[in-house]
Motif scaffolding. Structure first.
Motif, PDB file in Angstrom:
ATOM      1  N   LEU A  16    -140.196 -38.310  37.348  1.00 16.12           N
ATOM      2  CA  LEU A  16    -139.329 -37.046  38.078  1.00 16.12           C
ATOM      3  C   LEU A  16    -139.661 -37.583  39.672  1.00 16.12           C
ATOM      4  CD1 LEU A  16    -140.376 -33.508  37.625  1.00 16.12           C
ATOM      5  CD2 LEU A  16    -140.486 -34.176  39.278  1.00 16.12           C
ATOM      6  N   ILE A  17    -138.465 -37.447  40.527  1.00 16.66           N
ATOM      7  CA  ILE A  17    -138.442 -37.601  41.572  1.00 16.66           C
ATOM      8  C   ILE A  17    -138.087 -35.799  42.701  1.00 16.66           C
ATOM      9  CG2 ILE A  17    -137.009 -38.321  43.233  1.00 16.66           C
ATOM     10  CD1 ILE A  17    -135.809 -40.814  42.162  1.00 16.66           C
ATOM     11  N   LEU A  18    -139.145 -36.093  43.742  1.00 15.53           N
ATOM     12  CA  LEU A  18    -139.472 -34.068  44.054  1.00 15.53           C
ATOM     13  C   LEU A  18    -137.990 -35.346  45.634  1.00 15.53           C
ATOM     14  CD1 LEU A  18    -142.736 -33.796  44.346  1.00 15.53           C
ATOM     15  CD2 LEU A  18    -140.860 -32.002  43.405  1.00 15.53           C
ATOM     16  N   VAL A  19    -137.920 -33.617  46.055  1.00 18.92           N
ATOM     17  CA  VAL A  19    -136.742 -34.346  47.042  1.00 18.92           C
ATOM     18  C   VAL A  19    -136.447 -33.048  47.713  1.00 18.92           C
ATOM     19  CG1 VAL A  19    -135.191 -35.595  46.419  1.00 18.92           C
ATOM     20  CG2 VAL A  19    -134.609 -34.059  45.729  1.00 18.92           C
ATOM     21  N   SER A  20    -136.164 -32.913  49.180  1.00 16.27           N
ATOM     22  CA  SER A  20    -135.799 -31.900  50.180  1.00 16.27           C
ATOM     23  C   SER A  20    -133.969 -31.951  50.113  1.00 16.27           C
ATOM     24  CB  SER A  20    -136.632 -31.287  50.978  1.00 16.27           C
ATOM     25  OG  SER A  20    -138.153 -31.202  51.038  1.00 16.27           O
ATOM     26  N   LYS A  21    -134.452 -31.851  51.473  1.00 14.16           N
ATOM     27  CA  LYS A  21    -133.080 -32.448  51.979  1.00 14.16           C
ATOM     28  C   LYS A  21    -132.487 -33.218  52.219  1.00 14.16           C
ATOM     29  CE  LYS A  21    -131.846 -27.489  54.428  1.00 14.16           C
ATOM     30  NZ  LYS A  21    -131.387 -27.085  55.444  1.00 14.16           N
ATOM     31  N   PHE A  22    -132.655 -35.241  52.783  1.00 15.32           N
ATOM     32  CA  PHE A  22    -133.175 -35.854  53.317  1.00 15.32           C
ATOM     33  C   PHE A  22    -132.845 -37.090  51.177  1.00 15.32           C
ATOM     34  CE2 PHE A  22    -133.128 -36.191  57.788  1.00 15.32           C
ATOM     35  CZ  PHE A  22    -133.269 -35.139  58.110  1.00 15.32           C
ATOM     36  N   GLY A  23    -131.386 -37.313  51.054  1.00 17.01           N
ATOM     37  CA  GLY A  23    -131.435 -38.060  50.331  1.00 17.01           C
ATOM     38  C   GLY A  23    -131.077 -39.192  50.162  1.00 17.01           C
ATOM     39  N   CYS A  67    -133.092 -41.956  50.173  1.00 13.83           N
ATOM     40  CA  CYS A  67    -134.153 -42.544  48.846  1.00 13.83           C
ATOM     41  C   CYS A  67    -134.174 -41.703  47.616  1.00 13.83           C
ATOM     42  CB  CYS A  67    -135.362 -42.232  49.193  1.00 13.83           C
ATOM     43  SG  CYS A  67    -136.183 -43.008  51.136  1.00 13.83           S
ATOM     44  N   LEU A  68    -133.641 -40.606  47.099  1.00 14.03           N
ATOM     45  CA  LEU A  68    -133.322 -40.377  46.017  1.00 14.03           C
ATOM     46  C   LEU A  68    -132.036 -41.226  45.319  1.00 14.03           C
ATOM     47  CD1 LEU A  68    -132.744 -38.137  43.908  1.00 14.03           C
ATOM     48  CD2 LEU A  68    -131.608 -37.024  44.853  1.00 14.03           C
ATOM     49  N   ASN A  69    -131.128 -41.477  46.082  1.00 18.55           N
ATOM     50  CA  ASN A  69    -129.854 -42.165  45.715  1.00 18.55           C
ATOM     51  C   ASN A  69    -129.534 -43.307  45.568  1.00 18.55           C
ATOM     52  OD1 ASN A  69    -127.010 -41.875  45.675  1.00 18.55           O
ATOM     53  ND2 ASN A  69    -126.253 -42.743  47.303  1.00 18.55           N
ATOM     54  N   ASP A  70    -130.699 -44.304  46.659  1.00 15.36           N
ATOM     55  CA  ASP A  70    -131.431 -45.850  46.334  1.00 15.36           C
ATOM     56  C   ASP A  70    -131.691 -45.346  44.960  1.00 15.36           C
ATOM     57  OD1 ASP A  70    -133.506 -47.835  47.280  1.00 15.36           O
ATOM     58  OD2 ASP A  70    -131.330 -48.622  47.675  1.00 15.36           O
ATOM     59  N   LEU A  71    -132.626 -45.224  44.613  1.00 11.84           N
ATOM     60  CA  LEU A  71    -134.096 -45.008  43.094  1.00 11.84           C
ATOM     61  C   LEU A  71    -133.057 -44.490  42.011  1.00 11.84           C
ATOM     62  CD1 LEU A  71    -136.847 -42.656  44.375  1.00 11.84           C
ATOM     63  CD2 LEU A  71    -136.710 -45.113  43.714  1.00 11.84           C
ATOM     64  N   LEU A  72    -132.356 -43.577  41.907  1.00 11.38           N
ATOM     65  CA  LEU A  72    -131.073 -43.263  41.331  1.00 11.38           C
ATOM     66  C   LEU A  72    -129.942 -44.578  40.872  1.00 11.38           C
ATOM     67  CD1 LEU A  72    -130.170 -39.987  42.079  1.00 11.38           C
ATOM     68  CD2 LEU A  72    -131.887 -40.365  39.445  1.00 11.38           C
ATOM     69  N   GLN A  78    -124.119 -36.068  39.242  1.00  8.66           N
ATOM     70  CA  GLN A  78    -123.564 -36.695  39.580  1.00  8.66           C
ATOM     71  C   GLN A  78    -124.057 -38.502  38.513  1.00  8.66           C
ATOM     72  OE1 GLN A  78    -121.561 -38.282  43.461  1.00  8.66           O
ATOM     73  NE2 GLN A  78    -123.084 -39.693  43.852  1.00  8.66           N
ATOM     74  N   ARG A  79    -125.233 -38.720  38.445  1.00  8.51           N
ATOM     75  CA  ARG A  79    -125.674 -39.721  37.848  1.00  8.51           C
ATOM     76  C   ARG A  79    -126.457 -38.957  35.627  1.00  8.51           C
ATOM     77  NH1 ARG A  79    -124.833 -44.146  39.556  1.00  8.51           N
ATOM     78  NH2 ARG A  79    -125.370 -44.120  42.120  1.00  8.51           N
ATOM     79  N   ASP A  80    -125.914 -37.728  35.728  1.00  9.98           N
ATOM     80  CA  ASP A  80    -126.200 -36.847  34.481  1.00  9.98           C
ATOM     81  C   ASP A  80    -127.957 -36.982  34.524  1.00  9.98           C
ATOM     82  OD1 ASP A  80    -124.232 -39.292  33.177  1.00  9.98           O
ATOM     83  OD2 ASP A  80    -123.953 -37.442  33.967  1.00  9.98           O
ATOM     84  N   VAL A  81    -128.545 -36.770  35.863  1.00 11.61           N
ATOM     85  CA  VAL A  81    -130.069 -36.333  36.067  1.00 11.61           C
ATOM     86  C   VAL A  81    -129.724 -35.116  36.058  1.00 11.61           C
ATOM     87  CG1 VAL A  81    -132.302 -36.428  37.072  1.00 11.61           C
ATOM     88  CG2 VAL A  81    -130.791 -38.637  36.797  1.00 11.61           C
ATOM     89  N   ASN A 117    -136.402 -28.285  46.724  1.00 11.25           N
ATOM     90  CA  ASN A 117    -136.631 -26.753  46.990  1.00 11.25           C
ATOM     91  C   ASN A 117    -135.688 -26.227  48.396  1.00 11.25           C
ATOM     92  OD1 ASN A 117    -137.560 -28.877  49.009  1.00 11.25           O
ATOM     93  ND2 ASN A 117    -138.093 -27.830  50.248  1.00 11.25           N
ATOM     94  N   HIS A 118    -134.409 -27.123  48.170  1.00 12.65           N
ATOM     95  CA  HIS A 118    -133.756 -26.861  48.224  1.00 12.65           C
ATOM     96  C   HIS A 118    -132.054 -27.076  47.623  1.00 12.65           C
ATOM     97  CE1 HIS A 118    -134.822 -25.895  52.395  1.00 12.65           C
ATOM     98  NE2 HIS A 118    -135.425 -27.136  52.408  1.00 12.65           N
ATOM     99  N   PRO A 119    -131.140 -26.601  47.630  1.00  9.49           N
ATOM    100  CA  PRO A 119    -129.904 -27.122  46.816  1.00  9.49           C
ATOM    101  C   PRO A 119    -129.015 -28.297  47.267  1.00  9.49           C
ATOM    102  CG  PRO A 119    -129.715 -25.117  47.930  1.00  9.49           C
ATOM    103  CD  PRO A 119    -131.152 -25.499  48.559  1.00  9.49           C
ATOM    104  N   ASP A 120    -129.806 -28.528  47.905  1.00  7.02           N
ATOM    105  CA  ASP A 120    -128.660 -29.594  48.741  1.00  7.02           C
ATOM    106  C   ASP A 120    -127.738 -31.163  48.031  1.00  7.02           C
ATOM    107  OD1 ASP A 120    -128.964 -28.428  51.999  1.00  7.02           O
ATOM    108  OD2 ASP A 120    -129.681 -28.017  51.081  1.00  7.02           O
ATOM    109  N   LEU A 121    -129.180 -31.003  47.798  1.00  6.75           N
ATOM    110  CA  LEU A 121    -128.706 -33.097  46.801  1.00  6.75           C
ATOM    111  C   LEU A 121    -128.292 -32.362  45.245  1.00  6.75           C
ATOM    112  CD1 LEU A 121    -131.418 -34.425  48.204  1.00  6.75           C
ATOM    113  CD2 LEU A 121    -129.145 -34.371  49.051  1.00  6.75           C
ATOM    114  N   ARG A 122    -128.642 -31.572  44.637  1.00 11.04           N
ATOM    115  CA  ARG A 122    -128.184 -30.906  43.825  1.00 11.04           C
ATOM    116  C   ARG A 122    -126.982 -32.550  42.826  1.00 11.04           C
ATOM    117  NH1 ARG A 122    -128.757 -27.860  39.056  1.00 11.04           N
ATOM    118  NH2 ARG A 122    -129.456 -25.516  40.846  1.00 11.04           N
ATOM    119  N   HIS A 123    -125.534 -32.711  43.861  1.00  9.22           N
ATOM    120  CA  HIS A 123    -124.779 -33.435  43.150  1.00  9.22           C
ATOM    121  C   HIS A 123    -125.506 -34.827  43.118  1.00  9.22           C
ATOM    122  CE1 HIS A 123    -124.789 -34.189  47.445  1.00  9.22           C
ATOM    123  NE2 HIS A 123    -124.196 -34.739  47.556  1.00  9.22           N
ATOM    124  N   PHE A 124    -126.089 -35.046  44.073  1.00  8.88           N
ATOM    125  CA  PHE A 124    -126.686 -36.821  43.855  1.00  8.88           C
ATOM    126  C   PHE A 124    -127.213 -37.016  42.446  1.00  8.88           C
ATOM    127  CE2 PHE A 124    -126.395 -39.217  47.512  1.00  8.88           C
ATOM    128  CZ  PHE A 124    -126.433 -38.162  48.963  1.00  8.88           C
TER     129      PHE A 124
END
Ligand SMILES: Nc1nc2c(c(=O)[nH]1)N[C@@H](CN(C=O)c1ccc(C(=O)N[C@@H](CCC(=O)O)C(=O)O)cc1)CN2
Length: 300
Positions: free
Chosen positions: A107-114, A116-121, A149-152, A139-146
């Protein structure tokens, strides 16, 4: 979060080579390697990789052995675990036996900087990380599309000072419901409570955007830039209740110079974050990281 010392999930394929991994630590003494290798040979196992380290500082011995069956007779993890218990007790070992075919649920926890999330996905999507990312929580909605878009699945769990306990309860419930093995804080900008850190001890990894112990706390890139550093870097470490003090797993650096702007320094730093975090996740999920007090032993 499955916490037992055995196989966390039955592997989903019987065609891959069955490699089991035994990791152990114990008070150092003569005969450990001989005892472990004889045990494995007597149980029909062929060692394919073995690493060990004796920490003279603490008198602790660490070992990681990866092995396969000799010939056609499959290895019986349950029997190995039952029989090795006697060996472990005799040497006072802390040990774990896992199957390389078992994929960690992350499970990946993120805030507004994407980044590392994008790299891991991406790495997980091409098999460069042999893990199943079962959810992204922010804790923010900003990175939902990341994530989507990878069906996570993406879960937005807002956090304020007043709602932090309820938000952590929601997070804990999700981790249990999804049978998560590893929580990755990929620039998650909320301090986890002491209770959460205890429950996730040794199973939560954070990326801090500085070469710890330098520049702890907030805005480390700006601190580094103002200091006029010649290298910028990042640190992947286990999460503890002492902010940014957890056992370090991996660090990466990049050279910077006087001509660079603060944003150029931060951009180089972001690359080091992705590298350090991906390596830490890979080594943790390959059972290559052992805790040595406030430090780690990494059998890379
Ligand atoms: N218990 C721990 N929690 C977290 C750790 C840790 O080591 N132990 N690492 C941090 C990541 N981090 C630096 O890498 C960090 C994140 C957040 C803060 C902070 O001051 N957060 C504020 C809220 C800020 C906001 O709302 O934007 C707070 O939680 O009150 C400092 C350092 C992740 N968590």
């Amino acid at each position: 979060m499955s916490g037992h010392a055995g196989l966390s999930r039955a592997p989903d394929s019987v065609t891959e080579a069955v490699h089991l991994v035994l990791t152990l630590s114990c008070p150092d003494r003569a005969g450990i390697i001989r005892t472990v290798s004889s045990f494995l040979f007597d149980h029909g196992a062929n060692v394919v990789e073995s690493q060990q380290y004796g920490d003279r500082r603490t008198g602790t011995f660490f070992m990681r052995v990866q092995f396969e069956a000799i010939g056609e007779t499959p290895l019986e993890a349950a029997a190995l675990r039952r029989d090795f218990t006697r060996v472990a007790e005799a040497f006072g070992m802390t040990w774990r036996l896992t199957d390389t075919r078992t994929r960690h649920r992350v499970l990946i926890l993120v805030s507004k900087f994407g980044h590392c999330l994008n790299d891991l996905l991406y790495r997980a999507s091409i098999g460069a990380l042999d893990v199943d990312v079962v959810a992204v929580v922010s804790n923010h909605p900003d990175l939902r599309h990341f994530a989507e878009q990878r069906d996570v699945p993406f879960h937005h769990i807002p956090v304020t000072a007043g709602t932090k306990p309820a938000a952590e309860r929601q997070l804990l419930d999700l981790v249990e419901e999804l049978d998560v093995d590893l929580v990755v804080l990929a620039r998650y900008m909320q301090i986890l409570s002491e209770d959460l850190c205890k429950q996730w001890e040794g199973r939560a990894i954070n990326i801090h955007h500085s070469m710890l112990p330098s520049f702890k706390g907030a805005r480390p890139y700006h601190q580094a830039y103002d200091r006029g550093v010649k290298v910028v870097g990042a640190t992947a470490h286990y999460v503890t209740s002492d902010l940014d003090e957890g056992p370090i797993i991996e660090q990466e650096v990049a050279r910077v110079d006087h001509s660079m702007s603060a944003e150029q320094v931060a951009a180089l730093g972001r690359d080091t974050e992705c590298l350090a975090l991906a390596r830490a996740v890979r080594w943790h999920t390959s059972n290559r990281v052992l805790l040595d007090g406030g430090r780690t032993v990494v059998f890379r």
